[in-house]
Design an enzyme around this catalytic site. Structure first.
Site, PDB file in Angstrom:
ATOM      1  N   ASP A 177       0.834  -1.209   0.000  1.00  0.00           N
ATOM      2  CA  ASP A 177       0.000   0.000   0.000  1.00  0.00           C
ATOM      3  C   ASP A 177       0.867   1.257   0.000  1.00  0.00           C
ATOM      4  O   ASP A 177       2.104   1.183   0.083  1.00  0.00           O
ATOM      5  CB  ASP A 177      -0.921  -0.058   1.229  1.00  0.00           C
ATOM      6  CG  ASP A 177      -2.304   0.502   0.944  1.00  0.00           C
ATOM      7  OD1 ASP A 177      -2.395   1.432   0.118  1.00  0.00           O
ATOM      8  OD2 ASP A 177      -3.276   0.036   1.553  1.00  0.00           O
ATOM      9  N   ASP A 220     -10.529   3.296  -3.101  1.00  0.00           N
ATOM     10  CA  ASP A 220     -11.261   2.099  -2.678  1.00  0.00           C
ATOM     11  C   ASP A 220     -12.692   2.123  -3.200  1.00  0.00           C
ATOM     12  O   ASP A 220     -13.378   3.144  -3.143  1.00  0.00           O
ATOM     13  CB  ASP A 220     -11.263   2.007  -1.157  1.00  0.00           C
ATOM     14  CG  ASP A 220      -9.853   1.827  -0.610  1.00  0.00           C
ATOM     15  OD1 ASP A 220      -8.904   1.779  -1.418  1.00  0.00           O
ATOM     16  OD2 ASP A 220      -9.705   1.735   0.616  1.00  0.00           O
TER      17      ASP A 220
HETATM   18  C1  GLA Z   1      -5.987   1.331   1.313  1.00  0.00           C
HETATM   19  C2  GLA Z   1      -6.187   0.323   0.193  1.00  0.00           C
HETATM   20  C3  GLA Z   1      -7.254  -0.689   0.572  1.00  0.00           C
HETATM   21  C4  GLA Z   1      -6.884  -1.375   1.859  1.00  0.00           C
HETATM   22  C5  GLA Z   1      -6.703  -0.319   2.921  1.00  0.00           C
HETATM   23  C6  GLA Z   1      -6.183  -0.856   4.214  1.00  0.00           C
HETATM   24  O1  GLA Z   1      -7.066   2.163   1.456  1.00  0.00           O
HETATM   25  O2  GLA Z   1      -6.557   1.005  -0.969  1.00  0.00           O
HETATM   26  O3  GLA Z   1      -7.401  -1.633  -0.463  1.00  0.00           O
HETATM   27  O4  GLA Z   1      -5.738  -2.134   1.691  1.00  0.00           O
HETATM   28  O5  GLA Z   1      -5.754   0.651   2.522  1.00  0.00           O
HETATM   29  O6  GLA Z   1      -6.068   0.204   5.114  1.00  0.00           O
END
Ligand code: GLA
Length: 554
Positions: free
Chosen positions: A182, A247
């Site tokens: 990430d 997301d």
């Molecule tokens: C980010 C990523 C998600 C997930 C979260 C975890 O937002 O885009 O897919 O992995 O972190 O905190």
């Protein structure tokens, strides 16, 4: 530039013979062979489950075991789903005096006699014992996303910065098969993602060499810094995926303060749209529009089906975010439809492209399949009213004078053999997914300008760092290009491709065998100049590129 009509091995052999003269400027030896070009296998988009969408930071061993068991009992594993991916929340940022990751022994207990609590190898062994693969998660920065937790307490230092080699080696030693990295910490520190992810990719290679255990690389930088321009083969990864957007949903965790959240269909469409970068998706590298929300609260069955169609026509990674222990029969049927999965997992590994638009919101998307003459189609109606959408064979790069068979892959229904086009009514905010099987239009084959190869002592040599194809014509703005090449090494070689001086993408050329055979891989390129004005330039380091034999363009 030389130009040949039609397909097959003969023009390739001719291109090789045309290359017999000239001084060898740089290159490596290759034995000569005249075998037919064969499609080279590439890594297909990963299929599996991820903990984030339904469990957020609450993930632990018990949850992961239940999901792994459900992947088997639901028949999802049989349909092709493999990865059980542990996302954020598994590690709270603690390290020992040597810098090794330390995890909560209660969350990750011993699962079998002789195991030590707090050893992530336990859960990996369990996942592997079911015939599945295991994924893990970290951050490219110093602090990971746990500094902004969705649920629970704030934890600092849940990233791998300063520990890339140590952590990636640890993941491989634990036995993980997949790592998602990430960008929360990298973003906060304003790091350069292309640089950091290249370093992480190299740490993965080192871990793989040290353990003999492959780790699939998933980049999660949300599309902020145009990863489609640098992520394919970053740090010489032989396959990877990269997120193209934020997301798709904030986690919906049952029996929890956020259990009332809903996934939304506009969110699904938005992530799909942001994921379209077909020129970067090739040879084992994939745009990633995020884990899916199929089966989560908020989407109706028809929307789940359209969501699945959108990811499949994209050739996207298929990572389910729902709780696998709670899927309805309808959702399961949506996730495991073999005809739809075959579209996603097609061997060419290309992304679907929009080939026709009618008014505002009626669209035809087409994904070229490895069976000659076959296309997967999505007739997408983004409007609030049912409408008729027409597909013309001509828009698909198929010969429009011949008939083509049409099959509805959701209805499992053959719709007959039709000439030139097919029309059907698509309900509001819905889609129809078809396979059309007709005849390919002839492609035009080109040899490199000035001949890109030469012969010495019976071996084919690459002559220049730069291999140009000028005066290339295309029937369509986003054209499929088949590249014939030789790589008799036992590891992939790489080329940077620039199209019309503009788009650059790094292509992997896997080994073609030691005959040496001529192999082919496919890409999609924006050949938007009129007439024969398109230019494709391949460049590489002197000692590392394959022999580019020819390209053919639809
Ligand atoms: C980010 C990523 C998600 C997930 C979260 C975890 O937002 O885009 O897919 O992995 O972190 O905190």
């Amino acid at each position: 530039m030389r130009r040949y009509r039609n397909r097959g091995a003969a023009p390739i052999a001719r291109a090789l013979l045309l290359a017999l003269t000239g001084i060898i400027l740089c290159g490596f030896g290759e034995a000569m062979a005249e075998s037919a070009a064969k499609q080279i296998l590439i890594t297909l988009p990963p299929m599996g489950w991820s903990s984030w969408n339904s469990f957020s930071n609450t993930v632990n061993s018990e949850i992961v075991m239940a999901q792994a068991k459900a992947m088997i009992s639901t028949g999802m594993a049989k349909a092709g789903y493999r990865y059980i991916n542990i996302d954020e929340g598994w590690w709270l940022g603690e390290r020992d005096a040597d810098g090794n990751i330390v995890v909560d022994a209660k969350a990750w207990p011993a699962l079998a006699p002789g195991e030590r609590a707090g050893d992530m190898a336990n859960i990996v062994r369990y996942i592997h014992s079911l015939g599945l693969k295991a994924g893990i998660y970290t951050d490219a920065g110093n602090d990971g996303c746990s500094m902004y937790p969705d649920l629970g307490s704030v934890y600092q230092h849940t990233g791998s910065e300063g520990h890339y080699e140590r952590d990636l080696l640890q993941f491989a030693k634990w036995g993980f098969d997949y790592v998602k990295v990430d960008w929360c910490g990298g973003d906060k520190e304003k790091l350069d993602p292309a640089v950091q992810y290249a370093e992480i990719s190299r740490a993965i290679s080192m871990a793989e060499s040290a353990t003999g255990h492959p780790l699939f690389f998933s980049i999660c930088e949300w599309g902020k810094d145009s990863p489609w321009t640098w992520a394919p083969s970053v740090g010489r990864a032989v396959a990877d995926i990269w997120r193209t957007s934020g997301d798709i949903v904030t986690p919906i965790v049952a029996h929890n303060k956020f259990s009332g959240r809903l996934a939304s269909f506009p969110g699904v469409l938005s992530n799909f749209d942001q994921g379209v970068h077909p020129e970067a998706q090739h040879t084992g590298y994939y745009n990633d529009p995020d884990m899916m929300v199929i089966g989560m609260p908020g989407l109706a069955d028809a929307q789940n089906r359209t969501h699945m169609s959108l990811w499949a026509i994209s050739g996207a990674p298929l990572l389910v975010g729902a709780d696998l222990t709670k899927l309805s029969d309808t959702t399961l049927a949506t996730l495991t439809n073999p005809e739809v999965l075959a579209v996603d997992q097609d061997a060419l590994g290309l992304q679907g492209v929009k080939v026709a638009t009618y008014g505002d919101g009626l669209e035809v998307w087409s994904k070229a399949l490895s069976t000659p003459g076959a296309r997967a189609l999505l007739l997408l109606n983004r409007t609030g009213e049912a409408a008729s959408i027409t597909v013309n064979w001509n828009d698909l790069g198929l010969a429009d004078s011949t008939s083509a068979t049409v099959r509805d892959v959701w209805a499992h229904d053959d719709l007959g053999s039709l000439n030139g086009s097919y029309s059907t009514v698509v309900p509001a905010l819905d889609a129809v997914m078809l396979i059309v099987h007709g005849s390919e239009r002839n492609r035009t084959e080109y040899a490199p300008d000035g001949s890109g190869t030469g012969m010495a002592n019976g071996t084919i040599m690459r002559r220049n760092r730069l291999v140009n194809f000028t005066q290339v014509a295309s029937h369509v703005p986003m054209a499929r290009v088949r590249i014939a090449y030789i790589n008799s090494d036992n590891v992939p070689r790489f080329e940077e491709l620039r199209v019309n001086g503009r788009t650059a993408t790094r292509i992997a050329f896997p080994p073609t065998g030691s005959d040496p055979a001529v192999g082919t891989v496919w890409i999609e390129s924006q050949l938007d100049r009129p007439g024969t004005n398109n230019v494709l330039s391949f460049s590489t380091n002197c000692d590392q590129g394959p022999v580019i034999v020819s390209i053919s363009v639809e």
